[in-house]
Design an enzyme around this catalytic site. Structure first.
Site, PDB file in Angstrom:
ATOM      1  N   ASN A  23     -63.270  54.618  78.721  1.00 25.16           N
ATOM      2  CA  ASN A  23     -62.369  55.249  77.750  1.00 25.16           C
ATOM      3  C   ASN A  23     -62.614  56.740  77.589  1.00 25.16           C
ATOM      4  OD1 ASN A  23     -61.160  52.821  77.404  1.00 25.16           O
ATOM      5  ND2 ASN A  23     -61.934  52.431  75.335  1.00 25.16           N
ATOM      6  N   CYS A 116     -53.784  46.148  78.214  1.00 23.93           N
ATOM      7  CA  CYS A 116     -54.058  44.779  77.778  1.00 23.93           C
ATOM      8  C   CYS A 116     -53.072  44.340  76.698  1.00 23.93           C
ATOM      9  CB  CYS A 116     -55.483  44.689  77.231  1.00 23.93           C
ATOM     10  SG  CYS A 116     -56.703  44.627  78.529  1.00 23.93           S
ATOM     11  N   ARG A 121     -48.774  47.690  70.621  1.00 23.18           N
ATOM     12  CA  ARG A 121     -49.112  48.957  71.265  1.00 23.18           C
ATOM     13  C   ARG A 121     -47.905  49.856  71.559  1.00 23.18           C
ATOM     14  NH1 ARG A 121     -54.174  48.130  75.279  1.00 23.18           N
ATOM     15  NH2 ARG A 121     -54.980  49.906  74.153  1.00 23.18           N
ATOM     16  N   ASP A 124     -44.742  55.191  69.554  1.00 19.79           N
ATOM     17  CA  ASP A 124     -43.981  56.007  68.591  1.00 19.79           C
ATOM     18  C   ASP A 124     -44.775  57.188  68.032  1.00 19.79           C
ATOM     19  OD1 ASP A 124     -45.584  53.980  67.454  1.00 19.79           O
ATOM     20  OD2 ASP A 124     -44.529  54.083  65.554  1.00 19.79           O
ATOM     21  N   ILE A 327     -57.655  46.386  63.835  1.00 21.69           N
ATOM     22  CA  ILE A 327     -56.975  47.392  64.658  1.00 21.69           C
ATOM     23  C   ILE A 327     -55.769  46.801  65.412  1.00 21.69           C
ATOM     24  CG2 ILE A 327     -57.294  49.229  66.379  1.00 21.69           C
ATOM     25  CD1 ILE A 327     -59.195  49.518  63.991  1.00 21.69           C
ATOM     26  N   ARG A 398     -61.122  45.693  85.325  1.00 23.72           N
ATOM     27  CA  ARG A 398     -60.494  46.908  84.808  1.00 23.72           C
ATOM     28  C   ARG A 398     -61.509  47.755  84.043  1.00 23.72           C
ATOM     29  NH1 ARG A 398     -55.991  46.246  80.984  1.00 23.72           N
ATOM     30  NH2 ARG A 398     -56.479  48.443  80.959  1.00 23.72           N
TER      31      ARG A 398
HETATM   32  C1  UD1 Z   1     -57.997  53.117  72.553  1.00 19.80           C
HETATM   33  C2  UD1 Z   1     -58.900  52.481  73.588  1.00 19.80           C
HETATM   34  C3  UD1 Z   1     -59.016  50.982  73.353  1.00 19.80           C
HETATM   35  C4  UD1 Z   1     -59.480  50.731  71.923  1.00 19.80           C
HETATM   36  C5  UD1 Z   1     -58.596  51.458  70.911  1.00 19.80           C
HETATM   37  C6  UD1 Z   1     -59.104  51.352  69.484  1.00 19.80           C
HETATM   38  C7  UD1 Z   1     -58.592  53.885  75.538  1.00 19.80           C
HETATM   39  C8  UD1 Z   1     -58.062  54.044  76.913  1.00 19.80           C
HETATM   40  N1  UD1 Z   1     -58.349  52.741  74.906  1.00 19.80           N
HETATM   41  O1  UD1 Z   1     -56.720  52.521  72.710  1.00 19.80           O
HETATM   42  O2  UD1 Z   1     -59.966  50.460  74.282  1.00 19.80           O
HETATM   43  O3  UD1 Z   1     -59.429  49.338  71.662  1.00 19.80           O
HETATM   44  O4  UD1 Z   1     -58.514  52.857  71.243  1.00 19.80           O
HETATM   45  O5  UD1 Z   1     -60.412  51.823  69.385  1.00 19.80           O
HETATM   46  O6  UD1 Z   1     -59.272  54.763  75.033  1.00 19.80           O
HETATM   47  N2  UD1 Z   1     -50.406  52.538  67.463  1.00 19.80           N
HETATM   48  C9  UD1 Z   1     -49.076  52.610  67.054  1.00 19.80           C
HETATM   49  N3  UD1 Z   1     -48.276  53.575  67.615  1.00 19.80           N
HETATM   50  C10 UD1 Z   1     -48.731  54.455  68.551  1.00 19.80           C
HETATM   51  C11 UD1 Z   1     -50.092  54.367  68.946  1.00 19.80           C
HETATM   52  C12 UD1 Z   1     -50.909  53.384  68.381  1.00 19.80           C
HETATM   53  O7  UD1 Z   1     -48.623  51.829  66.231  1.00 19.80           O
HETATM   54  O8  UD1 Z   1     -47.958  55.302  69.021  1.00 19.80           O
HETATM   55  C13 UD1 Z   1     -51.271  51.477  66.869  1.00 19.80           C
HETATM   56  C14 UD1 Z   1     -51.718  50.445  67.927  1.00 19.80           C
HETATM   57  O9  UD1 Z   1     -50.736  49.460  68.162  1.00 19.80           O
HETATM   58  C15 UD1 Z   1     -52.954  49.886  67.283  1.00 19.80           C
HETATM   59  C16 UD1 Z   1     -53.543  51.081  66.535  1.00 19.80           C
HETATM   60  O10 UD1 Z   1     -52.486  52.040  66.430  1.00 19.80           O
HETATM   61  O11 UD1 Z   1     -52.647  48.872  66.371  1.00 19.80           O
HETATM   62  C17 UD1 Z   1     -54.741  51.702  67.228  1.00 19.80           C
HETATM   63  O12 UD1 Z   1     -54.408  52.046  68.513  1.00 19.80           O
HETATM   64  P1  UD1 Z   1     -55.051  53.326  69.238  1.00 19.80           P
HETATM   65  O13 UD1 Z   1     -56.204  53.870  68.459  1.00 19.80           O
HETATM   66  O14 UD1 Z   1     -53.937  54.244  69.566  1.00 19.80           O
HETATM   67  O15 UD1 Z   1     -55.604  52.647  70.555  1.00 19.80           O
HETATM   68  P2  UD1 Z   1     -55.441  53.174  72.020  1.00 19.80           P
HETATM   69  O16 UD1 Z   1     -55.578  54.659  72.052  1.00 19.80           O
HETATM   70  O17 UD1 Z   1     -54.244  52.543  72.646  1.00 19.80           O
END
Ligand code: UD1
Length: 417
Positions: A23, A116, A121, A124, A327, A398
């Site tokens: 990550n 995953c 995810r 927006d 989360i 992965r």
């Molecule tokens: C990153 C990590 C993942 C980890 C997660 C939380 C990487 C490549 N992946 O994922 O391994 O589990 O942080 O620590 O670094 N969300 C929205 N809208 C958006 C973006 C996010 O609603 O545009 C929500 C997601 O659905 C989720 C929450 O925000 O419920 C947290 O997601 P986020 O912190 O963005 O995780 P990732 O960056 O995808």
């Protein structure tokens, strides 16, 4: 069909070196696009997500070559091109190309990122943040086209401290006109790694690792020689595996300063941990864990990426334990497979599971459905009596360079077939 076979019931013993962080490596590799020149990124893990990112960079005109554990990325020839759908859709991290390409080329065409299936995810928050910086997007059924006449700084308040959104804003902001302030930013160690790399390249960033990050846009960035930290999630997986099997292990290079919540949880589950700048020594008494609650949280809380692995260890808990997932809303997909190994887990709702501990797990044929759930099945198989077979290994690879080799070094009877 490839599978992993495990003869369980053997306490892990010995020493293993922890690989570089997935990550942290993925956003740093995407951020090389913002630089003019060559970067050398050391300690990049050899995992399929990194291979996909290498391919995407090549597609965009970068020269990428591997030098032992390091990747050299020369970005002199970068231009916007259509990228292979398979590489984009196979991982979440392709979303970083939004900020990086808008910053470098003012334009991006991207299929919707995959990754995953641990929750909805959406992207927006990524789009809204970049729009506040002067980007415009057109959404289609399959992807997103973005352009800008020039990104500018903005004051952006995040309603949730998303890791990926914070990283995307940072990438867009480092060469934008003016200053950007992110309030409610994520504070995960991977944010600090990305900022450290960009600062080495000439960026102006303050406050990484806090909830307020200030970025001062500069006109250009140069390449840098940089090394990625060890993977706190892989180290946490082996820490919990050692705890669950009643072993004694040294996790060389484990990033102990990033692992406070996991070390605390392992100690509550019966492990003794000794931290040093060389790594983490774990000794487990082999007793059944006895805790009543585990809750995932943003950093520095217990990481969602280790929730499934902890769930596997807690299958043998001596009392009822509630596991709360704050989360993602689809992180309990591993439960049916754990149940087929003898676990007694009831899913109360998308964010809460109750474990009624059992004396022993038994081996079974199971299938991984996502990365960390797959690692949890490996840990459950190590703890279980008898033989287990785990399908769906492509998910596990992965994030883990060679989980079988690592666990063999710790004395496990595990093979990839
Ligand atoms: C990153 C990590 C993942 C980890 C997660 C939380 C990487 C490549 N992946 O994922 O391994 O589990 O942080 O620590 O670094 N969300 C929205 N809208 C958006 C973006 C996010 O609603 O545009 C929500 C997601 O659905 C989720 C929450 O925000 O419920 C947290 O997601 P986020 O912190 O963005 O995780 P990732 O960056 O995808």
């Amino acid at each position: 069909m490839e599978y992993i076979q495990v003869q369980g019931g053997i306490p892990l013993q010995g020493k293993v070196r922890i690989q570089g962080s997935k990550n942290a490596a993925l956003p740093v590799l995407a951020a090389t696009l913002l630089t003019e020149g060559e970067s050398r990124i050391g300690n990049c893990p050899k995992i399929s997500d990194v291979y996909h990112m290498e391919n995407l960079l090549r597609c965009l005109g970068c020269r990428v070559c591997r030098e032992r554990g390091a990747l050299r990325v020369d970005t002199a020839g970068v231009c916007v091109k259509l990228m292979p759908r398979e590489a984009i859709c196979s991982m979440r991290s392709s979303v970083f190309l939004l900020g990086a390409l808008l910053g470098r080329c003012g334009e991006v065409i991207l299929d919707y990122p995959g990754g995953c299936v641990i929750g909805k995810r959406p992207i927006d928050m990524h789009l809204s943040a970049l729009e506040q910086m002067g980007a415009r997007f057109r959404l289609t059924d399959t992807g997103v086209c973005g352009y800008t006449r020039g990104l500018h700084g903005a004051e952006i308040c995040l309603s949730f401290p998303s890791v990926g959104v914070t990283e995307n804003i940072i990438m867009a902001a480092v060469t934008a006109k003016g200053d950007t302030v992110i309030r409610g930013a994520a504070a995960e160690p991977e944010i600090c790694t990305l900022c450290d790399y960009l600062v080495c390249c000439g960026a102006g960033i303050e406050g990484a690792g806090t909830d307020k990050i200030h970025i001062h846009g500069v006109s250009s960035l140069h390449g840098a020689d940089f090394s990625i930290d060890s993977d706190r999630i892989v180290a946490g997986t082996y820490l919990l595996a050692c705890t669950g099997t009643g072993g004694a292990c040294f996790l060389e290079n484990a990033p102990v300063l990033q692992m406070g919540a996991v070390i605390h949880a392992a100690e509550q589950m019966g492990a003794l941990c000794d931290l040093s700048d060389k790594g983490l020594y774990v000794q487990s008494m082999g007793k059944r864990p006895c805790i009543n609650r585990l809750t995932t949280c943003v950093y520095p809380g217990f990481p969602t990426d280790l929730q499934s692995v902890a769930l596997a260890v807690l299958c043998r808990n001596r009392q009822k334990c509630v596991v709360e997932e704050q989360i993602f809303e689809n992180r309990f997909r591993v439960v049916p497979a754990l149940s087929s190994m003898g676990a007694d887990i009831r899913i109360a709702d998308a964010h809460k599971a109750e474990i009624y501990g059992c004396e022993r797990l038994h081996g079974a044929k199971v299938k991984a459905e996502e990365l960390r759930g797959g690692a949890a099945l490996v840990v459950a198989a190590l703890m279980a009596d008898g033989l287990s077979v785990i399908y769906g290994t492509e998910y596990i690879y992965r994030g883990y360079e060679n989980i079988c080799r690592d666990l063999q070094e710790l004395g496990a009877r595990i093979v990839s077939v």
